[in-house]
Design a protein around this motif. Structure first.
Motif, PDB file in Angstrom:
ATOM      1  N   ILE A  64     -31.155  -5.950  16.951  1.00 35.63           N
ATOM      2  CA  ILE A  64     -30.047  -6.428  16.121  1.00 35.63           C
ATOM      3  C   ILE A  64     -29.681  -7.847  16.570  1.00 35.63           C
ATOM      4  O   ILE A  64     -29.602  -8.136  17.763  1.00 35.63           O
ATOM      5  N   PHE A  65     -29.421  -8.740  15.608  1.00 32.57           N
ATOM      6  CA  PHE A  65     -29.041 -10.111  15.935  1.00 32.57           C
ATOM      7  C   PHE A  65     -27.855 -10.561  15.076  1.00 32.57           C
ATOM      8  O   PHE A  65     -27.642 -10.066  13.967  1.00 32.57           O
ATOM      9  N   ALA A  66     -27.084 -11.500  15.605  1.00 35.00           N
ATOM     10  CA  ALA A  66     -26.015 -12.168  14.860  1.00 35.00           C
ATOM     11  C   ALA A  66     -26.574 -13.471  14.324  1.00 35.00           C
ATOM     12  O   ALA A  66     -27.483 -14.061  14.906  1.00 35.00           O
ATOM     13  N   LEU A  67     -26.043 -13.921  13.180  1.00 35.97           N
ATOM     14  CA  LEU A  67     -26.537 -15.168  12.591  1.00 35.97           C
ATOM     15  C   LEU A  67     -25.401 -15.985  12.008  1.00 35.97           C
ATOM     16  O   LEU A  67     -24.359 -15.453  11.619  1.00 35.97           O
ATOM     17  N   ALA A  68     -25.603 -17.280  11.975  1.00 36.99           N
ATOM     18  CA  ALA A  68     -24.678 -18.212  11.337  1.00 36.99           C
ATOM     19  C   ALA A  68     -25.504 -19.321  10.700  1.00 36.99           C
ATOM     20  O   ALA A  68     -26.553 -19.716  11.229  1.00 36.99           O
ATOM     21  N   GLU A  69     -25.029 -19.798   9.548  1.00 33.49           N
ATOM     22  CA  GLU A  69     -25.765 -20.830   8.817  1.00 33.49           C
ATOM     23  C   GLU A  69     -24.770 -21.738   8.097  1.00 33.49           C
ATOM     24  O   GLU A  69     -23.819 -21.263   7.467  1.00 33.49           O
ATOM     25  N   PHE A  70     -24.987 -23.052   8.219  1.00 34.95           N
ATOM     26  CA  PHE A  70     -24.161 -24.049   7.537  1.00 34.95           C
ATOM     27  C   PHE A  70     -25.073 -24.960   6.740  1.00 34.95           C
ATOM     28  O   PHE A  70     -26.045 -25.495   7.269  1.00 34.95           O
ATOM     29  N   GLN A  71     -24.769 -25.125   5.447  1.00 34.98           N
ATOM     30  CA  GLN A  71     -25.572 -25.982   4.568  1.00 34.98           C
ATOM     31  C   GLN A  71     -24.647 -26.944   3.835  1.00 34.98           C
ATOM     32  O   GLN A  71     -23.608 -26.537   3.308  1.00 34.98           O
ATOM     33  N   ASP A  72     -25.013 -28.228   3.805  1.00 36.13           N
ATOM     34  CA  ASP A  72     -24.217 -29.252   3.135  1.00 36.13           C
ATOM     35  C   ASP A  72     -25.144 -30.074   2.242  1.00 36.13           C
ATOM     36  O   ASP A  72     -26.068 -30.726   2.743  1.00 36.13           O
ATOM     37  N   LEU A  73     -24.894 -30.024   0.931  1.00 34.41           N
ATOM     38  CA  LEU A  73     -25.696 -30.771  -0.037  1.00 34.41           C
ATOM     39  C   LEU A  73     -24.867 -31.898  -0.628  1.00 34.41           C
ATOM     40  O   LEU A  73     -23.731 -31.677  -1.066  1.00 34.41           O
ATOM     41  N   SER A  74     -25.431 -33.110  -0.659  1.00 37.04           N
ATOM     42  CA  SER A  74     -24.806 -34.278  -1.295  1.00 37.04           C
ATOM     43  C   SER A  74     -25.636 -34.617  -2.526  1.00 37.04           C
ATOM     44  O   SER A  74     -26.786 -35.040  -2.405  1.00 37.04           O
ATOM     45  N   LEU A  75     -25.025 -34.447  -3.702  1.00 42.90           N
ATOM     46  CA  LEU A  75     -25.747 -34.605  -4.959  1.00 42.90           C
ATOM     47  C   LEU A  75     -25.247 -35.822  -5.725  1.00 42.90           C
ATOM     48  O   LEU A  75     -24.229 -36.424  -5.382  1.00 42.90           O
ATOM     49  N   ASP A  76     -25.978 -36.164  -6.780  1.00 44.41           N
ATOM     50  CA  ASP A  76     -25.599 -37.300  -7.617  1.00 44.41           C
ATOM     51  C   ASP A  76     -24.209 -37.101  -8.218  1.00 44.41           C
ATOM     52  O   ASP A  76     -23.705 -35.982  -8.320  1.00 44.41           O
ATOM     53  N   THR A  82     -20.977 -27.142  -0.150  1.00 47.71           N
ATOM     54  CA  THR A  82     -21.000 -26.685   1.226  1.00 47.71           C
ATOM     55  C   THR A  82     -21.048 -25.158   1.249  1.00 47.71           C
ATOM     56  O   THR A  82     -20.281 -24.514   0.538  1.00 47.71           O
ATOM     57  N   ARG A  83     -21.949 -24.619   2.078  1.00 45.92           N
ATOM     58  CA  ARG A  83     -22.081 -23.165   2.192  1.00 45.92           C
ATOM     59  C   ARG A  83     -22.086 -22.775   3.660  1.00 45.92           C
ATOM     60  O   ARG A  83     -22.786 -23.377   4.470  1.00 45.92           O
ATOM     61  N   PHE A  84     -21.275 -21.769   3.995  1.00 42.86           N
ATOM     62  CA  PHE A  84     -21.237 -21.240   5.354  1.00 42.86           C
ATOM     63  C   PHE A  84     -21.474 -19.737   5.295  1.00 42.86           C
ATOM     64  O   PHE A  84     -20.813 -19.033   4.530  1.00 42.86           O
ATOM     65  N   MET A  85     -22.435 -19.252   6.077  1.00 43.80           N
ATOM     66  CA  MET A  85     -22.762 -17.830   6.111  1.00 43.80           C
ATOM     67  C   MET A  85     -22.673 -17.338   7.551  1.00 43.80           C
ATOM     68  O   MET A  85     -23.110 -18.019   8.477  1.00 43.80           O
ATOM     69  N   VAL A  86     -22.109 -16.161   7.725  1.00 43.10           N
ATOM     70  CA  VAL A  86     -22.060 -15.519   9.035  1.00 43.10           C
ATOM     71  C   VAL A  86     -22.312 -14.031   8.815  1.00 43.10           C
ATOM     72  O   VAL A  86     -21.840 -13.452   7.843  1.00 43.10           O
ATOM     73  N   GLY A  87     -23.117 -13.452   9.709  1.00 38.85           N
ATOM     74  CA  GLY A  87     -23.447 -12.045   9.517  1.00 38.85           C
ATOM     75  C   GLY A  87     -24.310 -11.508  10.636  1.00 38.85           C
ATOM     76  O   GLY A  87     -24.296 -12.015  11.760  1.00 38.85           O
ATOM     77  N   ALA A  88     -25.084 -10.494  10.295  1.00 32.93           N
ATOM     78  CA  ALA A  88     -25.951  -9.835  11.266  1.00 32.93           C
ATOM     79  C   ALA A  88     -27.222  -9.393  10.568  1.00 32.93           C
ATOM     80  O   ALA A  88     -27.300  -9.358   9.335  1.00 32.93           O
ATOM     81  N   GLY A  89     -28.201  -9.060  11.371  1.00 28.09           N
ATOM     82  CA  GLY A  89     -29.466  -8.595  10.825  1.00 28.09           C
ATOM     83  C   GLY A  89     -30.191  -7.719  11.821  1.00 28.09           C
ATOM     84  O   GLY A  89     -29.765  -7.557  12.966  1.00 28.09           O
ATOM     85  N   GLY A  90     -31.280  -7.175  11.349  1.00 28.92           N
ATOM     86  CA  GLY A  90     -32.132  -6.371  12.200  1.00 28.92           C
ATOM     87  C   GLY A  90     -33.584  -6.681  11.910  1.00 28.92           C
ATOM     88  O   GLY A  90     -33.917  -7.129  10.807  1.00 28.92           O
ATOM     89  N   HIS A  91     -34.445  -6.494  12.897  1.00 28.68           N
ATOM     90  CA  HIS A  91     -35.879  -6.708  12.698  1.00 28.68           C
ATOM     91  C   HIS A  91     -36.630  -5.519  13.269  1.00 28.68           C
ATOM     92  O   HIS A  91     -36.265  -4.964  14.314  1.00 28.68           O
ATOM     93  N   TRP A  92     -37.670  -5.105  12.544  1.00 28.64           N
ATOM     94  CA  TRP A  92     -38.464  -3.953  12.921  1.00 28.64           C
ATOM     95  C   TRP A  92     -39.931  -4.329  12.829  1.00 28.64           C
ATOM     96  O   TRP A  92     -40.384  -4.843  11.814  1.00 28.64           O
TER      97      TRP A  92
END
Length: 194
Positions: A64-76, A82-92
Motif C-alpha cells: 500500500i502506498f500514499a500518493l500526491a500529485e500537483f499539475q499546473d497548466l498555463s494555456l492561451d 490547477t489540479r491537486f490529487m491526494v490518495g492511496a493505492g496498492g500494487h500486486w
C-alpha cells in the motif's frame, strides 16, 4: 495431501504481500514532468499551452502506498488550470516484473479565466499495469476516472501512458501522455527513486 478451494484461497491471500515485496519496481519516488503540449477542449473552447506536474509516492504498509500529485497548466488567452490529487493505492505482482496498480482519492480542480474563477472537489480512481519490458526500460499504462465538474470540464475517464529509461536504480527519465475527456497532455518526465 488433498487441497481444497478454501486452502488455496488462504494460501494465495497469505502469499500476496510476499510476492509484491519481491518485485523490482519502486513505489518510493518523486518526479517532475514538463508538458510542452497541453490542451483543454471543453464547453465550446479549445485552448493549447504548456504545464508542469509534480508528484510523489510513498509506501505506507507492504503493498500500500500514499500518493500526491500537483499539475499546473498555463494555456492561451490567460487560462490557468490547477489540479491537486491526494490518495492511496496498492500494487500486486502479477509476474516477476509486472504489477497491477489501483489508485484512488480526492481531486481538487481550479480553472482561472481572467477574472472568472471556478473550482470543484471530487474523487478519482484508476487501474494501471506497470512492467519492465527490457533491461532498464519500464512502461506503465491504464485508465483513470476523475469525477469533477469545473468550468465545463466534466468528469471523465482518461487513458494514461508512461515510459521510462532507468539510468540507475535511483534516476530515470521518460515520457508520459494523458488522453481522453476534456484535458490532454504530453510531456517529458524525470524521476528520483529513494
Amino acid at each position: 495431501m488433498k487441497m481444497n478451494a478454501k486452502n488455496l484461497i488462504c494460501a494465495a491471500a497469505l502469499a500476496l504481500p510476499l510476492t509484491s515485496m519481491a518485485d523490482t519496481l519502486s513505489y518510493r519516488y518523486v518526479d517532475v514532468a514538463h508538458f510542452p503540449e497541453a490542451e483543454i477542449d471543453a464547453n465550446g473552447f479549445d485552448e493549447d499551452g504548456d504545464g508542469l506536474q509534480l508528484r510523489g509516492s510513498l509506501p505506507v504498509y507492504q503493498n500500500i502506498f500514499a500518493l500526491a500529485e500537483f499539475q499546473d497548466l498555463s494555456l492561451d488567452n490567460g487560462i490557468d488550470a490547477t489540479r491537486f490529487m491526494v490518495g492511496a493505492g496498492g500494487h500486486w505482482a502479477l509476474g516477476g516484473n509486472l504489477d497491477l496498480i489501483a489508485r484512488g482519492g480526492v481531486v481538487q480542480y481550479e480553472v482561472d479565466i481572467g477574472r472568472f474563477d471556478d473550482d470543484d472537489t471530487g474523487l478519482f480512481a484508476g487501474v494501471r499495469l506497470r512492467t519492465i519490458v527490457a533491461p532498464k526500460v519500464e512502461i506503465e499504462g491504464g485508465v483513470e476516472h476523475l469525477a469533477v465538474d469545473v468550468a465545463g470540464i466534466d468528469g471523465d475517464t482518461y487513458l494514461i501512458g508512461e515510459g521510462r529509461y532507468n539510468f540507475t536504480p535511483q534516476f530515470s527519465v521518460g515520457a508520459l501522455i494523458t488522453l481522453g475527456g476534456d484535458v490532454s497532455v504530453f510531456g517529458a518526465q524525470a524521476r528520483l527513486n529513494f
